[in-house]
Structure formats: structure tokens, C-alpha cells
Design an enzyme around this catalytic site. Structure first.
Site, short mmCIF file in Angstrom:
data_model
loop_
_atom_site.label_atom_id
_atom_site.label_comp_id
_atom_site.label_asym_id
_atom_site.label_seq_id
_atom_site.Cartn_x
_atom_site.Cartn_y
_atom_site.Cartn_z
N HIS A 115 -2.35 7.40 7.05
CA HIS A 115 -1.37 8.30 6.41
C HIS A 115 -2.03 9.61 5.96
CE1 HIS A 115 2.54 6.40 6.14
NE2 HIS A 115 2.05 5.28 5.63
N HIS A 136 -4.02 1.38 7.59
CA HIS A 136 -2.68 1.98 7.60
C HIS A 136 -2.60 3.14 6.61
CE1 HIS A 136 1.91 1.42 7.62
NE2 HIS A 136 1.70 2.25 6.61
N GLU A 137 -3.10 2.92 5.39
CA GLU A 137 -3.00 3.96 4.36
C GLU A 137 -3.92 5.13 4.66
OE1 GLU A 137 -0.48 3.70 2.62
OE2 GLU A 137 -0.13 1.58 2.99
N CYS A 159 6.23 -0.06 7.14
CA CYS A 159 5.85 1.06 6.27
C CYS A 159 7.02 1.42 5.37
CB CYS A 159 5.46 2.26 7.14
SG CYS A 159 5.02 3.73 6.20
N LEU A 160 6.75 1.69 4.10
CA LEU A 160 7.83 2.05 3.16
C LEU A 160 8.54 3.34 3.59
CD1 LEU A 160 6.12 1.30 -0.29
CD2 LEU A 160 7.85 -0.07 0.89
N GLN A 171 3.16 9.92 0.84
CA GLN A 171 4.47 9.24 0.84
C GLN A 171 5.29 9.53 -0.41
OE1 GLN A 171 2.58 5.26 2.00
NE2 GLN A 171 4.59 5.15 2.97
N GLY A 189 0.83 -1.20 0.00
CA GLY A 189 0.00 0.00 0.00
C GLY A 189 0.87 1.25 0.00
NI NI Z 1 2.93 3.40 5.48
#
Ligand code: NI
Length: 149
Positions: free
Chosen positions: A134, A130-131, A88-89, A51, A46
Site C-alpha cells: 500500500h 500487503h500493507e 482489503c478494507l 487508506q 492491517g
Molecule cells: Ni489493503
């Protein structure tokens, strides 16, 4: 499509609230295409627009069922609780066990502005939550209840 660099922890943009999308134009489509390319290049499940440095309420996810593009997503139903490891990226190397709903239903627009309903369980529910976090400037570390075993 083009790869966009991932914003990493420490950048204050990650803690800001993203704005609703009002215009469903070519610029939005390019953003979505670039987010798809970036998600797959990074082997993520995701990605939120913030991000890649864009404060718009846009996310893409793929938990192995194909890509889903969600614009202005909202959680409309949750059920149960799951406690699973998450990363998380934007926070490479950081993991923790979070508490998330076991099931979620999401209302979101597609790239053309049409509203659709989505349901997620297990990984997909975690990923959606999670997304969407963000988009409100919340990182998963805020949801961690214990370290990964
Ligand atoms: Ni993330």
C-alpha cells in the site's frame, strides 16, 4: 482516538507512493492512534495510512497478537512462497488468492523513531507484505494469481 473514513477503490490516492516519516511528533502519534481505532472498528488485520488518506509510510497490524505500529517499514528478508486468499478494507467484497513470501523479516521504526526488527510467517507475513505494498501504491489485486475457490 478517532475513527477515520477508509479510502475506497477508485480513489487515485491509493495508487500513489507514500512519503517517509522524518518527524516523530504528536501528529504522528495521533495518526497511529486513529489508525488503531479505525482498524479495530473495521475488524481488519492491517491498515496503511494511505487508506485513511495520509501519504505517510505508516502501517498498523494486528493478526491476533496485539497491535504493531510500523513506521518506514522495509522488507529485509523473505523466504519461501505462500498462496492464500486475501482481501482489503479499501476493496470491500473483493478477494483473490495471492502469491506472497512464506516468511518475511521487516525493519521499521516505532512511534518514537527507534528501529526494530520484526518477523512474520503465514497470515502475519501476508499482512506485512500487503500493507507495505500500500505504501508503494500497490493493491493486492496486482498480486492475485487465481480466484478464491
Ligand atoms: Ni489493503
Amino acid at each position: 482516538m478517532a475513527y477515520r473514513n477508509i479510502v475506497k477503490k477508485g480513489d487515485p490516492i491509493l495508487y500513489r507512493k507514500s512519503r517517509r516519516v522524518e518527524v516523530f511528533d504528536k501528529k504522528l502519534h495521533t495518526l497511529l492512534d486513529d489508525m488503531k481505532e479505525t482498524l479495530y472498528r473495521e475488524n481488519g488485520v492491517g491498515l496503511a495510512a494511505v487508506q485513511v488518506g495520509v501519504l505517510k509510510r505508516v502501517i498498523v497490524i494486528d493478526v491476533g497478537e496485539g497491535l504493531i505500529e510500523l513506521v518506514n517499514p522495509e522488507i529485509v528478508f523473505t523466504q519461501g512462497v505462500q498462496e492464500e486468499a486475501e482481501g482489503c478494507l479499501s476493496l470491500p467484497g473483493e478477494y483473490g488468492v495471492t502469491s506472497r513470501p512464506a516468511v518475511v523479516k521487516i525493519k521499521a521504526q516505532n512511534r518514537n523513531g527507534q528501529w526494530c526488527l520484526y518477523k512474520g510467517e503465514e497470515l502475519k507475513a501476508r499482512c506485512l507484505c500487503h500493507e507495505i505494498d500500500h505504501l508503494d501504491g500497490i493493491l493486492f489485486t496486482k498480486r492475485v494469481i487465481k480466484p478464491v475457490d
